[in-house]
Motif scaffolding. Structure first.
Motif, mmCIF file in Angstrom:
data_model
loop_
_atom_site.group_PDB
_atom_site.id
_atom_site.type_symbol
_atom_site.label_atom_id
_atom_site.label_comp_id
_atom_site.label_asym_id
_atom_site.label_seq_id
_atom_site.Cartn_x
_atom_site.Cartn_y
_atom_site.Cartn_z
ATOM 1 N N VAL A 141 0.840 -1.200 0.000
ATOM 2 C CA VAL A 141 0.000 0.000 0.000
ATOM 3 C C VAL A 141 0.876 1.252 0.000
ATOM 4 C CG1 VAL A 141 -1.732 1.306 1.301
ATOM 5 C CG2 VAL A 141 -1.967 -1.177 1.049
ATOM 6 N N SER A 142 1.987 1.198 0.716
ATOM 7 C CA SER A 142 2.900 2.344 0.801
ATOM 8 C C SER A 142 3.520 2.725 -0.535
ATOM 9 C CB SER A 142 4.018 2.054 1.803
ATOM 10 O OG SER A 142 3.484 1.881 3.094
ATOM 11 N N THR A 143 3.531 1.803 -1.488
ATOM 12 C CA THR A 143 4.093 2.117 -2.807
ATOM 13 C C THR A 143 3.174 3.013 -3.625
ATOM 14 O OG1 THR A 143 3.101 0.235 -3.978
ATOM 15 C CG2 THR A 143 5.262 -0.132 -2.902
ATOM 16 N N GLU A 144 1.926 3.161 -3.185
ATOM 17 C CA GLU A 144 0.920 3.958 -3.894
ATOM 18 C C GLU A 144 0.496 3.304 -5.208
ATOM 19 O OE1 GLU A 144 -0.345 7.020 -2.666
ATOM 20 O OE2 GLU A 144 0.830 6.668 -0.861
ATOM 21 N N LYS A 145 0.740 2.011 -5.381
ATOM 22 C CA LYS A 145 0.407 1.328 -6.631
ATOM 23 C C LYS A 145 -0.779 0.377 -6.494
ATOM 24 C CE LYS A 145 5.109 1.644 -8.305
ATOM 25 N NZ LYS A 145 6.342 0.931 -8.630
ATOM 26 N N THR A 146 -1.332 0.231 -5.294
ATOM 27 C CA THR A 146 -2.440 -0.717 -5.094
ATOM 28 C C THR A 146 -3.805 -0.055 -5.205
ATOM 29 O OG1 THR A 146 -2.595 -0.404 -2.701
ATOM 30 C CG2 THR A 146 -0.997 -2.064 -3.502
ATOM 31 N N GLY A 147 -3.845 1.283 -5.137
ATOM 32 C CA GLY A 147 -5.112 2.001 -5.154
ATOM 33 C C GLY A 147 -5.804 2.057 -3.804
ATOM 34 N N HIS A 148 -5.236 1.412 -2.792
ATOM 35 C CA HIS A 148 -5.864 1.367 -1.476
ATOM 36 C C HIS A 148 -5.603 2.634 -0.664
ATOM 37 C CE1 HIS A 148 -7.237 -2.777 -1.499
ATOM 38 N NE2 HIS A 148 -6.080 -3.127 -2.047
ATOM 39 N N THR A 149 -6.515 2.899 0.250
ATOM 40 C CA THR A 149 -6.289 3.901 1.286
ATOM 41 C C THR A 149 -6.081 3.176 2.603
ATOM 42 O OG1 THR A 149 -8.660 4.052 1.807
ATOM 43 C CG2 THR A 149 -7.764 5.674 0.248
ATOM 44 N N GLU A 150 -5.346 3.820 3.505
ATOM 45 C CA GLU A 150 -5.335 3.366 4.887
ATOM 46 C C GLU A 150 -6.679 3.799 5.459
ATOM 47 O OE1 GLU A 150 -2.048 4.361 7.382
ATOM 48 O OE2 GLU A 150 -0.574 3.769 5.875
ATOM 49 N N ALA A 151 -7.370 2.894 6.120
ATOM 50 C CA ALA A 151 -8.726 3.186 6.590
ATOM 51 C C ALA A 151 -8.986 2.483 7.919
ATOM 52 C CB ALA A 151 -9.737 2.721 5.552
ATOM 53 N N VAL A 152 -10.105 2.834 8.527
ATOM 54 C CA VAL A 152 -10.571 2.135 9.716
ATOM 55 C C VAL A 152 -11.963 1.585 9.451
ATOM 56 C CG1 VAL A 152 -9.166 3.374 11.415
ATOM 57 C CG2 VAL A 152 -11.408 4.283 10.791
ATOM 58 N N LYS A 153 -12.173 0.378 9.951
ATOM 59 C CA LYS A 153 -13.503 -0.232 9.905
ATOM 60 C C LYS A 153 -14.027 -0.235 11.331
ATOM 61 C CE LYS A 153 -16.098 -4.262 8.382
ATOM 62 N NZ LYS A 153 -15.996 -5.575 7.694
ATOM 63 N N ILE A 154 -15.129 0.452 11.506
ATOM 64 C CA ILE A 154 -15.723 0.632 12.830
ATOM 65 C C ILE A 154 -16.952 -0.266 12.932
ATOM 66 C CG2 ILE A 154 -16.776 2.296 14.407
ATOM 67 C CD1 ILE A 154 -15.230 4.452 12.623
ATOM 68 N N THR A 155 -16.963 -1.103 13.940
ATOM 69 C CA THR A 155 -18.156 -1.881 14.253
ATOM 70 C C THR A 155 -18.797 -1.196 15.453
ATOM 71 O OG1 THR A 155 -17.076 -3.879 13.451
ATOM 72 C CG2 THR A 155 -19.038 -4.179 14.825
ATOM 73 N N PHE A 156 -20.089 -0.896 15.329
ATOM 74 C CA PHE A 156 -20.747 -0.110 16.369
ATOM 75 C C PHE A 156 -22.162 -0.606 16.614
ATOM 76 C CE2 PHE A 156 -21.634 1.861 12.314
ATOM 77 C CZ PHE A 156 -22.919 2.379 12.394
ATOM 78 N N ASP A 157 -22.675 -0.242 17.774
ATOM 79 C CA ASP A 157 -24.054 -0.538 18.150
ATOM 80 C C ASP A 157 -24.890 0.678 17.768
ATOM 81 O OD1 ASP A 157 -26.507 -0.961 19.358
ATOM 82 O OD2 ASP A 157 -25.682 -1.505 21.317
ATOM 83 N N SER A 158 -25.688 0.550 16.711
ATOM 84 C CA SER A 158 -26.452 1.702 16.227
ATOM 85 C C SER A 158 -27.610 2.072 17.145
ATOM 86 C CB SER A 158 -26.942 1.458 14.802
ATOM 87 O OG SER A 158 -27.830 0.374 14.764
ATOM 88 N N ASP A 159 -27.867 1.263 18.164
ATOM 89 C CA ASP A 159 -28.832 1.658 19.192
ATOM 90 C C ASP A 159 -28.217 2.678 20.148
ATOM 91 O OD1 ASP A 159 -30.903 0.049 18.259
ATOM 92 O OD2 ASP A 159 -30.384 -1.629 19.572
#
Length: 172
Positions: A46-64
């Motif tokens: 990913v650091s090479t900037e050749k994969t098209g990916h972003t560094e991201a976070v996936k948040i699991t949450f209780d929507s209640d």
């Protein structure tokens, strides 16, 4: 409990975990990569900037307890929505700001929130954060998970690279 997920990119994922992890209703916040064309990428790829990916976070949450709209509002306060070339000291395509939506409801919430922010007068520059459909999310290597807990001194150094002063200027 009503479990849901959200995915956000806003610069280095190390700095994106803490603001969400501290909120009531958050089940987990995982660092990873998304938005690109390479399956199971590594940090080095990913650091090479050749994969098209972003560094991201996936948040699991209780929507209640906490809503997706609340999470989007938090997102705006920890990113620079006017900088498409990265975030703060983190430069490059893998650090671009993106809200990844999983369905039309999330898309509509994110777009309405972006429009509200654009019309708020908080920023002199246009809001350039992208709103894109979610793609597969690949968890980052374990040493990247909960970085702020594992390496508090390094985390603080990363945070002081411009994010804190930006937040202070626009959101305090």
């Amino acid at each position: 409990m009503k479990e849901d997920t959200a995915i956000f990119a806003g610069g280095c994922f190390w700095c994106m975990v803490h603001p969400f992890d501290q909120q009531p209703g958050i089940i987990s916040v995982r660092s990873g990569y998304t938005g690109g064309h390479v399956e199971n990428p590594t940090y080095e790829e990913v650091s090479t900037e050749k994969t098209g990916h972003t560094e991201a976070v996936k948040i699991t949450f209780d929507s209640d307890v906490i809503s997706y709209k609340d999470l989007v509002e938090i997102y705006w306060t920890v990113t620079d929505p006017t900088d498409a070339g990265g975030q703060f000291q983190d430069r490059g395509d893998s650090y671009r700001p993106v809200i990844y939506y999983k369905d039309e409801e999330q898309k509509n919430i994110a777009e309405a929130s972006k429009n509200d922010l654009a019309n708020s007068g908080k920023f002199d520059e246009p809001i350039v954060t992208q709103i894109e459909p979610a793609k597969p999310f690949y968890e980052a290597e374990e040493y990247h998970q909960d970085f702020y807990k594992k390496n508090p001194e390094r985390y603080q150094l990363e945070e002081s690279g411009g994010r804190e002063s930006f937040i202070e200027k626009h959101w305090k």
